[in-house]
Design an enzyme around this catalytic site. Sequence first.
Site, short mmCIF file in Angstrom:
data_model
loop_
_atom_site.label_atom_id
_atom_site.label_comp_id
_atom_site.label_asym_id
_atom_site.label_seq_id
_atom_site.Cartn_x
_atom_site.Cartn_y
_atom_site.Cartn_z
N HIS A 23 -1.82 1.39 7.21
CA HIS A 23 -2.20 1.37 5.79
C HIS A 23 -1.90 2.72 5.14
O HIS A 23 -2.31 3.77 5.64
CB HIS A 23 -3.68 1.05 5.67
CG HIS A 23 -4.16 0.82 4.27
ND1 HIS A 23 -3.49 0.01 3.38
CD2 HIS A 23 -5.24 1.31 3.60
CE1 HIS A 23 -4.14 -0.01 2.23
NE2 HIS A 23 -5.20 0.78 2.34
N ASN B 257 -7.95 4.65 -2.28
CA ASN B 257 -7.35 3.42 -1.78
C ASN B 257 -6.71 2.65 -2.94
O ASN B 257 -6.81 3.07 -4.10
CB ASN B 257 -8.42 2.56 -1.09
CG ASN B 257 -7.84 1.58 -0.09
OD1 ASN B 257 -6.63 1.43 0.01
ND2 ASN B 257 -8.70 0.89 0.63
N CYS C 127 0.82 -1.21 0.00
CA CYS C 127 0.00 0.00 0.00
C CYS C 127 0.85 1.26 0.00
O CYS C 127 0.51 2.26 -0.64
CB CYS C 127 -0.94 0.00 1.19
SG CYS C 127 -0.10 -0.20 2.79
#
Length: 339
Positions: free
Chosen positions: A285, A306, A146
């Site tokens: 994250h 995202n 990520c």
Amino acid sequence: MKILILLVAFVAAANAVSLYELVKEEWNAFKLQHRKNYDSETEERIRLKIYVQNKHKIAKHNQRFDLGQEKYRLRVNKYADLLHEEFVQTVNGFNRTDSKKSLKGVRIEEPVTFIEPANVEVPTTVDWRKKGAVTPVKDQGHCGSCWSFSATGALEGQHFRKTGKLVSLSEQNLVDCSGKYGNNGCNGGMMDYAFQYIKDNGGIDTEKSYPYEAIDDTCHFNPKAVGATDKGYVDIPQGDEEALKKALATVGPVSIAIDASHESFQFYSEGVYYEPQCDSENLDHGVLAVGYGTSEEGEDYWLVKNSWGTTWGDQGYVKMARNRDNHCGVATCASYPLV
């Protein structure tokens, strides 16, 4: 009386069969849509059980949403056959560690501190997608990379603002090549370390020339395929949501890290995400803030991109609660590259 008992038993059995068939139909559709294949019948039975349990949790949450007790809705997505612990270990890969002291032969420079612009009235809403500074939503797959998607997203935005050209940059380049800077590929990393690598390396390749694989591979950076460069990075003052707002309004998309360790985030669908159990320090994250605004219900939010594909969230995006005491740590580790 016996006939009545038999009828009740028959109806109960029929309902049970109908419910089972309905679940099987939904399960088969889920597997087809998300291309799910399992190694054995035993594993599939386990995955089906997890899927049913997750569906039940989602339904209960959405009942509260319909009653006005929640601000956001959940939805079954491609992660519905995973235990929450599996999910977190697989895709959440932001490692907030001070590994600078242990790095050999590499100097991680101190960041430039963000200085808020003076006498600038920032707009009430910002969306860098509408200005052409954001590439389409990507998918990191079953790899904790990520951080690399957050880093490329911020640099893609800065490169666009400088050149007027939106170039998709290579996350795989960062996964494969920035290990000595403290990053660990699919096992996590930090956006600031990625920006430092890009500066020292003389750039990062384009996505087209160095496509994503979702695995740790051998570095094969090509200096002839560089898509963008940076000169370092700027850190937003820790926990300062107002500074983050001004940076988004005047600079462009910003790399941020959040606490995404909750089941509610795993199945987020729409609305303004507010999770009472969220932590502003324990972040796991990396994502990309691309704007902010206020919902029709008067809820302030951050617009966040995202890297879990478009079937997650609101076409790959989430609206995170804003002006709620740095909710989920949105402003704890915010930064962007200098170009």
